[in-house]
Scaffold this active site. Structure first.
Site, short mmCIF file in Angstrom:
data_model
loop_
_atom_site.label_atom_id
_atom_site.label_comp_id
_atom_site.label_asym_id
_atom_site.label_seq_id
_atom_site.Cartn_x
_atom_site.Cartn_y
_atom_site.Cartn_z
N ASP A 199 0.72 -1.26 0.11
CA ASP A 199 -0.04 0.00 0.04
C ASP A 199 0.78 1.34 -0.03
O ASP A 199 0.56 2.25 -0.64
CB ASP A 199 -0.86 0.08 1.26
CG ASP A 199 -1.74 -1.04 1.17
OD1 ASP A 199 -2.42 -1.42 0.23
OD2 ASP A 199 -2.12 -1.67 2.41
N LYS A 200 2.09 1.34 0.71
CA LYS A 200 2.94 2.49 0.71
C LYS A 200 4.22 2.18 1.01
O LYS A 200 4.35 1.12 1.81
CB LYS A 200 2.32 3.41 2.11
CG LYS A 200 3.27 4.41 2.23
CD LYS A 200 2.78 5.25 3.93
CE LYS A 200 3.69 6.21 3.95
NZ LYS A 200 3.49 6.67 5.29
N GLU A 245 8.88 15.07 14.67
CA GLU A 245 7.81 13.89 14.91
C GLU A 245 8.36 13.16 16.30
O GLU A 245 9.50 12.76 16.37
CB GLU A 245 8.05 12.68 13.94
CG GLU A 245 7.19 11.70 13.84
CD GLU A 245 6.53 11.14 12.64
OE1 GLU A 245 5.92 10.30 12.48
OE2 GLU A 245 7.28 11.77 11.50
N GLY A 262 1.95 12.83 5.22
CA GLY A 262 1.31 13.72 4.50
C GLY A 262 1.87 15.22 4.54
O GLY A 262 1.88 15.59 5.43
N GLU A 289 -2.02 8.03 3.06
CA GLU A 289 -0.90 7.87 3.59
C GLU A 289 -0.80 8.21 5.23
O GLU A 289 -0.22 7.34 5.72
CB GLU A 289 0.15 8.78 3.06
CG GLU A 289 1.57 8.77 3.39
CD GLU A 289 2.52 9.90 3.07
OE1 GLU A 289 3.51 10.12 3.48
OE2 GLU A 289 2.34 10.53 1.97
N ALA A 351 5.08 5.49 8.79
CA ALA A 351 5.65 7.08 8.70
C ALA A 351 7.12 6.94 7.80
O ALA A 351 7.38 7.75 7.36
CB ALA A 351 5.58 7.87 9.69
N ARG A 395 15.32 15.06 9.03
CA ARG A 395 15.82 16.47 8.90
C ARG A 395 17.09 16.24 9.62
O ARG A 395 17.67 17.40 10.61
CB ARG A 395 14.88 17.51 9.64
CG ARG A 395 13.15 17.42 9.43
CD ARG A 395 13.08 17.52 7.91
NE ARG A 395 11.54 17.69 7.65
CZ ARG A 395 10.84 16.61 7.82
NH1 ARG A 395 10.96 15.50 7.67
NH2 ARG A 395 9.50 17.00 7.55
N GLY A 410 13.31 11.52 3.30
CA GLY A 410 12.40 10.52 2.87
C GLY A 410 11.06 11.15 2.50
O GLY A 410 10.63 11.97 2.93
N GLU A 425 9.34 17.40 -2.67
CA GLU A 425 9.07 17.28 -1.35
C GLU A 425 10.48 16.86 -0.77
O GLU A 425 10.79 17.50 0.57
CB GLU A 425 8.09 16.10 -1.31
CG GLU A 425 7.77 15.99 0.48
CD GLU A 425 6.89 15.11 0.67
OE1 GLU A 425 6.88 14.26 1.40
OE2 GLU A 425 5.80 15.00 -0.26
#
Length: 441
Positions: A199-200, A245, A262, A289, A351, A395, A410, A425
């Protein structure tokens, strides 16, 4: 594999702590007004620059009383066991007794069990912390040593250090893949997703940095804290960055996790950015996502909690250069898990990896053509009770020599991803470190 500085071998998890020199730890309360800028206290004359700071609060440390390097599938468990064993027999006096006082370790864990880069735990000789109205200095040494008097160590620790210098003649170059080559692997990933394999998947790229002079991590930290004050500015064992995060925070039985997935780049025009935030909140691709990432975190925490709260919809988190869809998940822990164990249960989340996790992780190994090292792994700190905070190392850059770094960024790839947009992005996610390394005009 577990490796340790030979001088610290008696603190290896394979050695019985009962027959080894113990950690001696003293935490002293100090007036919060005396602490000033935490990052300005970091000295220049140490190889260990340790930081976990957000909006002027958090922890900084330096020196290394004990440290552990560990690789492989069981790196989290062995690191936790080592920490529990050495803190169980430590000689501790703590005047403050809040999370982050007493013995603490800073940690940075490798993303993958396949990585050749060791995960690291570091026990600092000195820690200065501030949390609300509380501020403190913790000094740690090995039993049998002759430390400086605690009062003298506290006074020395609270003196600001000379300001760091900017690196000279910074140059950026492609890492393992050029932007064009990386766009090609994004297209391959989209094709595999469209074929129903997964899926991702989160794919990362690297950027190399060279300078004509030393890259002082204190310079990078101070610039990041100035420009990205909503992030946690971190430095552990040569990995330096600013993460938005929070993978997991454990404090007296309450666990929280902030999920970001996202992303849209900001323009700098407030009215335009407000419209972009609205489009991000309605984007089916980004919402999909984000849902994968939230589900992976909630499912992992459910195994350790008696109750858990997952908001029905995300909010838009505004950072200096980008905006993210964000969700805060919270629960009540009902087992003996430490914050590092909870981080291990969440890693790798959707994520930073994808969904389903085993398939996405396999595709990362096949397509990325690089070792992530400690990028996208948990980074943070833990105290002797197991409380702590672990972010995801985003980052950021890993020091490869005194004058060079490797930066990482990423992007989450789903069926609707466009390769050119993902390159843009990733460029936006490189921006914080690029700006932090470049002297102001």
């Amino acid at each position: 594999m577990t490796t340790l500085d030979p001088a610290l071998a008696h603190l290896d998890a394979r050695t019985s702590p009962s027959s080894s020199p113990r950690l001696v730890c003293r935490t002293v309360r100090v007036p919060a007004t005396r602490v000033g800028d935490l990052l300005a206290l970091l000295p220049d004359d140490t190889s260990q620059v340790l930081s976990w700071v957000r909006r002027g609060e958090g922890l900084v440390g330096w020196g290394e009383v004990a440290g552990l390097s560990v690789t492989g599938e069981d790196r989290f468990g062995r690191a936790q066991d080592w920490w529990r064993e050495i803190t169980a027999v430590a000689d501790v006096e703590d005047e403050v007794e809040v999370p982050g006082t007493g013995p603490i370790c800073f940690g940075s864990m490798a993303y993958s069990a396949r990585s050749q880069t060791p995960s690291r735990l570091v026990v600092p000789a000195v820690v200065v912390g501030r949390r609300g109205r509380d501020a403190w200095v913790t000094t740690t040494w090995l039993e049998g040593e002759e430390p400086s008097p605690v009062d003298d160590a506290v006074e020395t620790s609270l003196r600001p250090s000379p300001a760091p210098r900017a690196p000279e003649s910074i140059r950026f170059s492609d890492g393992d893949l050029s932007a064009g080559s990386w766009a090609g692997i994004v297209e391959q990933a989209v094709a595999r997703i469209s074929a129903g394999e997964l899926d991702k998947v989160v794919l990362a790229r690297s950027l190399d940095v060279e300078a004509d002079s030393r890259i002082d991590p204190r310079w990078v930290l101070q610039r990041l804290a100035q420009d990205y004050d909503t992030t946690w500015v971190f430095s552990v064992a040569g990995l330096v960055g600013a993460t938005p995060e929070m993978l997991v925070r454990l404090e007296r039985g309450l666990v929280t996790s902030r999920v970001l997935a996202g992303t849209i780049r900001r323009t700098g025009d407030d009215s335009h950015d407000l419209a972009l935030a609205g489009s991000l909140a309605r984007s089916s691709k980004d919402l999909e996502e984000h849902e994968y990432a939230v589900r992976s975190v909630a499912d992992a925490l459910a195994a350790h909690t008696s109750s858990i709260n997952v908001p029905e919809s995300p909010f838009v988190l505004h950072l200096t250069n980008v905006m993210h869809l964000a969700t805060d998940v919270a629960g009540v822990v009902d087992d003996t898990s430490t914050s590092l164990a909870l981080a291990a249960s969440l890693h790798p989340s959707a994520a930073v990896c994808g969904t389903p996790t085993p398939v996405a992780d396999g595709l990362i190994g096949e397509l990325e053509q690089m070792d992530r090292g400690r990028y996208a792994g948990p980074v943070g700190w833990m105290d002797a009770t197991g409380d702590g905070e672990w972010g995801i190392a985003l980052r950021c850059g890993a020091q490869t020599s005194p004058t060079s770094l490797r930066l990482y960024a990423g992007c989450g790839i789903v069926a609707g991803s466009d390769a050119a947009s993902e390159v843009a992005e990733s460029d936006a996610k490189f921006l914080p470190m690029r700006q932090a390394l470049t002297p102001p005009a």
